[in-house]
Design a protein around this motif. Structure first.
Motif, PDB file in Angstrom:
ATOM      1  N   LYS A 164      11.171  -8.655  -9.065  1.00  0.00           N
ATOM      2  CA  LYS A 164      10.585  -8.552  -7.740  1.00  0.00           C
ATOM      3  C   LYS A 164       9.605  -7.868  -7.768  1.00  0.00           C
ATOM      4  CE  LYS A 164      14.843 -10.186  -5.124  1.00  0.00           C
ATOM      5  NZ  LYS A 164      15.732  -9.798  -4.105  1.00  0.00           N
ATOM      6  N   VAL A 165       9.938  -6.355  -7.947  1.00  0.00           N
ATOM      7  CA  VAL A 165       8.460  -5.371  -8.222  1.00  0.00           C
ATOM      8  C   VAL A 165       7.423  -5.875  -8.752  1.00  0.00           C
ATOM      9  CG1 VAL A 165       7.831  -3.406  -8.780  1.00  0.00           C
ATOM     10  CG2 VAL A 165      10.339  -3.413  -7.844  1.00  0.00           C
ATOM     11  N   GLN A 166       7.556  -6.615  -9.994  1.00  0.00           N
ATOM     12  CA  GLN A 166       6.552  -7.097 -10.860  1.00  0.00           C
ATOM     13  C   GLN A 166       5.911  -8.143 -10.060  1.00  0.00           C
ATOM     14  OE1 GLN A 166       5.247  -5.594 -13.595  1.00  0.00           O
ATOM     15  NE2 GLN A 166       3.819  -6.985 -13.030  1.00  0.00           N
ATOM     16  N   GLN A 167       6.628  -8.997  -9.579  1.00  0.00           N
ATOM     17  CA  GLN A 167       6.078 -10.134  -8.463  1.00  0.00           C
ATOM     18  C   GLN A 167       5.126  -9.756  -7.400  1.00  0.00           C
ATOM     19  OE1 GLN A 167       9.560 -12.216  -7.200  1.00  0.00           O
ATOM     20  NE2 GLN A 167       9.714 -13.579  -8.942  1.00  0.00           N
ATOM     21  N   VAL A 168       5.597  -8.468  -6.689  1.00  0.00           N
ATOM     22  CA  VAL A 168       4.636  -7.801  -5.730  1.00  0.00           C
ATOM     23  C   VAL A 168       3.426  -7.334  -6.436  1.00  0.00           C
ATOM     24  CG1 VAL A 168       4.701  -6.039  -4.071  1.00  0.00           C
ATOM     25  CG2 VAL A 168       6.838  -7.407  -4.259  1.00  0.00           C
ATOM     26  N   LEU A 169       3.632  -6.503  -7.637  1.00  0.00           N
ATOM     27  CA  LEU A 169       2.441  -5.972  -8.237  1.00  0.00           C
ATOM     28  C   LEU A 169       1.584  -7.219  -8.509  1.00  0.00           C
ATOM     29  CD1 LEU A 169       4.381  -3.446 -10.661  1.00  0.00           C
ATOM     30  CD2 LEU A 169       2.958  -2.924  -8.548  1.00  0.00           C
ATOM     31  N   ASP A 170       2.007  -8.222  -9.071  1.00  0.00           N
ATOM     32  CA  ASP A 170       0.822  -9.300  -9.532  1.00  0.00           C
ATOM     33  C   ASP A 170       0.331  -9.831  -8.344  1.00  0.00           C
ATOM     34  OD1 ASP A 170       2.064  -9.124 -12.161  1.00  0.00           O
ATOM     35  OD2 ASP A 170       3.354 -10.815 -11.913  1.00  0.00           O
ATOM     36  N   ARG A 171       0.924  -9.825  -7.224  1.00  0.00           N
ATOM     37  CA  ARG A 171       0.212 -10.427  -5.946  1.00  0.00           C
ATOM     38  C   ARG A 171      -0.819  -9.251  -5.384  1.00  0.00           C
ATOM     39  NH1 ARG A 171       5.361 -12.799  -5.310  1.00  0.00           N
ATOM     40  NH2 ARG A 171       5.181 -14.813  -5.087  1.00  0.00           N
ATOM     41  N   LEU A 172      -0.262  -8.177  -5.627  1.00  0.00           N
ATOM     42  CA  LEU A 172      -1.309  -6.927  -5.421  1.00  0.00           C
ATOM     43  C   LEU A 172      -2.647  -7.194  -6.127  1.00  0.00           C
ATOM     44  CD1 LEU A 172       0.904  -3.952  -4.606  1.00  0.00           C
ATOM     45  CD2 LEU A 172      -0.721  -5.132  -2.989  1.00  0.00           C
ATOM     46  N   LYS A 173      -2.459  -7.330  -7.567  1.00  0.00           N
ATOM     47  CA  LYS A 173      -3.581  -7.407  -8.540  1.00  0.00           C
ATOM     48  C   LYS A 173      -4.433  -8.596  -8.487  1.00  0.00           C
ATOM     49  CE  LYS A 173      -1.078  -4.588 -11.731  1.00  0.00           C
ATOM     50  NZ  LYS A 173      -0.269  -4.564 -12.909  1.00  0.00           N
ATOM     51  N   SER A 174      -3.843  -9.784  -7.890  1.00  0.00           N
ATOM     52  CA  SER A 174      -4.529 -11.121  -7.538  1.00  0.00           C
ATOM     53  C   SER A 174      -5.111 -11.040  -6.356  1.00  0.00           C
ATOM     54  CB  SER A 174      -3.616 -12.101  -7.699  1.00  0.00           C
ATOM     55  OG  SER A 174      -2.624 -12.115  -6.757  1.00  0.00           O
ATOM     56  N   GLY A 175      -5.002 -10.207  -5.546  1.00  0.00           N
ATOM     57  CA  GLY A 175      -5.556 -10.064  -4.004  1.00  0.00           C
ATOM     58  C   GLY A 175      -4.756 -10.969  -3.128  1.00  0.00           C
ATOM     59  N   GLU A 176      -3.864 -11.382  -3.555  1.00  0.00           N
ATOM     60  CA  GLU A 176      -2.869 -12.238  -2.564  1.00  0.00           C
ATOM     61  C   GLU A 176      -2.090 -11.237  -1.412  1.00  0.00           C
ATOM     62  OE1 GLU A 176      -0.158 -15.471  -4.106  1.00  0.00           O
ATOM     63  OE2 GLU A 176      -1.081 -14.765  -6.083  1.00  0.00           O
ATOM     64  N   ALA A 177      -1.809 -10.247  -2.057  1.00  0.00           N
ATOM     65  CA  ALA A 177      -1.323  -9.115  -1.130  1.00  0.00           C
ATOM     66  C   ALA A 177      -2.263  -7.812  -1.216  1.00  0.00           C
ATOM     67  CB  ALA A 177      -0.088  -8.591  -1.406  1.00  0.00           C
ATOM     68  N   VAL A 178      -2.155  -6.875  -0.036  1.00  0.00           N
ATOM     69  CA  VAL A 178      -3.147  -5.681  -0.055  1.00  0.00           C
ATOM     70  C   VAL A 178      -2.027  -4.422   0.420  1.00  0.00           C
ATOM     71  CG1 VAL A 178      -5.442  -6.854   0.436  1.00  0.00           C
ATOM     72  CG2 VAL A 178      -3.779  -6.317   2.467  1.00  0.00           C
ATOM     73  N   LEU A 179      -2.655  -3.457   0.130  1.00  0.00           N
ATOM     74  CA  LEU A 179      -2.019  -2.163   0.627  1.00  0.00           C
ATOM     75  C   LEU A 179      -2.807  -1.851   2.082  1.00  0.00           C
ATOM     76  CD1 LEU A 179      -1.894  -0.071  -2.363  1.00  0.00           C
ATOM     77  CD2 LEU A 179       0.071  -1.001  -1.455  1.00  0.00           C
ATOM     78  N   VAL A 180      -2.075  -1.711   2.861  1.00  0.00           N
ATOM     79  CA  VAL A 180      -2.542  -1.133   4.184  1.00  0.00           C
ATOM     80  C   VAL A 180      -1.923   0.193   4.759  1.00  0.00           C
ATOM     81  CG1 VAL A 180      -2.782  -2.011   6.576  1.00  0.00           C
ATOM     82  CG2 VAL A 180      -2.594  -3.845   4.895  1.00  0.00           C
ATOM     83  N   TYR A 181      -2.862   1.088   4.958  1.00  0.00           N
ATOM     84  CA  TYR A 181      -2.593   2.389   5.581  1.00  0.00           C
ATOM     85  C   TYR A 181      -2.583   2.326   6.821  1.00  0.00           C
ATOM     86  CZ  TYR A 181      -2.527   7.371   6.619  1.00  0.00           C
ATOM     87  OH  TYR A 181      -2.251   8.661   6.985  1.00  0.00           O
ATOM     88  N   SER A 182      -1.565   2.889   7.693  1.00  0.00           N
ATOM     89  CA  SER A 182      -1.448   2.947   9.167  1.00  0.00           C
ATOM     90  C   SER A 182      -1.460   4.621   9.643  1.00  0.00           C
ATOM     91  CB  SER A 182       0.014   2.438   9.522  1.00  0.00           C
ATOM     92  OG  SER A 182      -0.033   2.759  11.031  1.00  0.00           O
ATOM     93  N   GLU A 183      -2.636   4.884  10.162  1.00  0.00           N
ATOM     94  CA  GLU A 183      -2.898   6.226  10.541  1.00  0.00           C
ATOM     95  C   GLU A 183      -1.696   6.674  11.607  1.00  0.00           C
ATOM     96  OE1 GLU A 183      -6.931   7.547  11.655  1.00  0.00           O
ATOM     97  OE2 GLU A 183      -7.589   6.228  10.038  1.00  0.00           O
ATOM     98  N   GLY A 210      -0.546   4.426 -11.365  1.00  0.00           N
ATOM     99  CA  GLY A 210       0.333   3.507 -11.731  1.00  0.00           C
ATOM    100  C   GLY A 210       1.719   3.588 -11.102  1.00  0.00           C
ATOM    101  N   ASP A 211       2.194   5.018 -11.363  1.00  0.00           N
ATOM    102  CA  ASP A 211       3.735   5.095 -11.051  1.00  0.00           C
ATOM    103  C   ASP A 211       3.723   5.122  -9.484  1.00  0.00           C
ATOM    104  OD1 ASP A 211       4.501   5.507 -13.417  1.00  0.00           O
ATOM    105  OD2 ASP A 211       4.262   7.651 -13.358  1.00  0.00           O
ATOM    106  N   THR A 212       2.798   5.683  -8.768  1.00  0.00           N
ATOM    107  CA  THR A 212       2.851   5.605  -7.170  1.00  0.00           C
ATOM    108  C   THR A 212       2.477   4.085  -6.597  1.00  0.00           C
ATOM    109  OG1 THR A 212       1.418   7.779  -7.071  1.00  0.00           O
ATOM    110  CG2 THR A 212       1.336   6.287  -5.200  1.00  0.00           C
ATOM    111  N   LEU A 213       1.714   3.186  -7.100  1.00  0.00           N
ATOM    112  CA  LEU A 213       1.721   1.858  -6.980  1.00  0.00           C
ATOM    113  C   LEU A 213       3.002   0.934  -7.151  1.00  0.00           C
ATOM    114  CD1 LEU A 213      -0.143  -0.542  -5.945  1.00  0.00           C
ATOM    115  CD2 LEU A 213      -0.751  -1.033  -8.231  1.00  0.00           C
ATOM    116  N   TYR A 214       3.641   1.436  -8.556  1.00  0.00           N
ATOM    117  CA  TYR A 214       4.960   0.963  -8.835  1.00  0.00           C
ATOM    118  C   TYR A 214       6.059   1.361  -7.731  1.00  0.00           C
ATOM    119  CZ  TYR A 214       9.136  -0.674 -11.219  1.00  0.00           C
ATOM    120  OH  TYR A 214      10.298  -1.284 -11.632  1.00  0.00           O
ATOM    121  N   SER A 215       6.030   2.621  -7.228  1.00  0.00           N
ATOM    122  CA  SER A 215       6.938   3.191  -6.180  1.00  0.00           C
ATOM    123  C   SER A 215       7.070   2.369  -4.758  1.00  0.00           C
ATOM    124  CB  SER A 215       6.855   4.672  -6.203  1.00  0.00           C
ATOM    125  OG  SER A 215       7.259   5.289  -7.193  1.00  0.00           O
ATOM    126  N   LEU A 216       5.672   2.404  -4.574  1.00  0.00           N
ATOM    127  CA  LEU A 216       5.492   1.499  -3.132  1.00  0.00           C
ATOM    128  C   LEU A 216       5.836   0.043  -3.366  1.00  0.00           C
ATOM    129  CD1 LEU A 216       1.593   2.867  -2.510  1.00  0.00           C
ATOM    130  CD2 LEU A 216       3.733   3.168  -1.040  1.00  0.00           C
TER     131      LEU A 216
END
Length: 77
Positions: free
Chosen positions: A38-57, A10-16
């Motif tokens: 604003k951070v909570q809005q981003v977290l809400d979008r991640l949880k709803s699937g509207e936004a995603v975390l993308v790792y770039s190698e 959870g802390d890592t997700l919040y920091s991102l």
């Protein structure tokens, strides 16, 4: 590659999310919105699937993107 949000602490997700919001810059809207809101809005979008975390190698970094904005290469495992 898309990272499932439940794969992170959870802390890592919040920091991102906080880092993402801080990169966005100054708020020029009619009303100033607090950082935590604003951070909570981003977290809400991640949880709803509207936004995603993308790792770039290539850049060895994680970004947050709207689901409709991801490239086909972002989904590769």
């Amino acid at each position: 590659m898309i990272i499932p949000i439940d794969a992170l602490e959870g802390d890592t997700l919040y920091s991102l999310a906080e880092s993402f919001v801080l990169r966005e810059g100054t708020d020029y809207g009619a009303e100033e919105v607090e950082l935590e809101v604003k951070v909570q809005q981003v977290l809400d979008r991640l949880k709803s699937g509207e936004a995603v975390l993308v790792y770039s190698e290539l850049h060895e970094s994680v970004d947050i993107k709207r689901k409709e904005d991801i490239e086909p290469s972002d989904t590769a495992e």
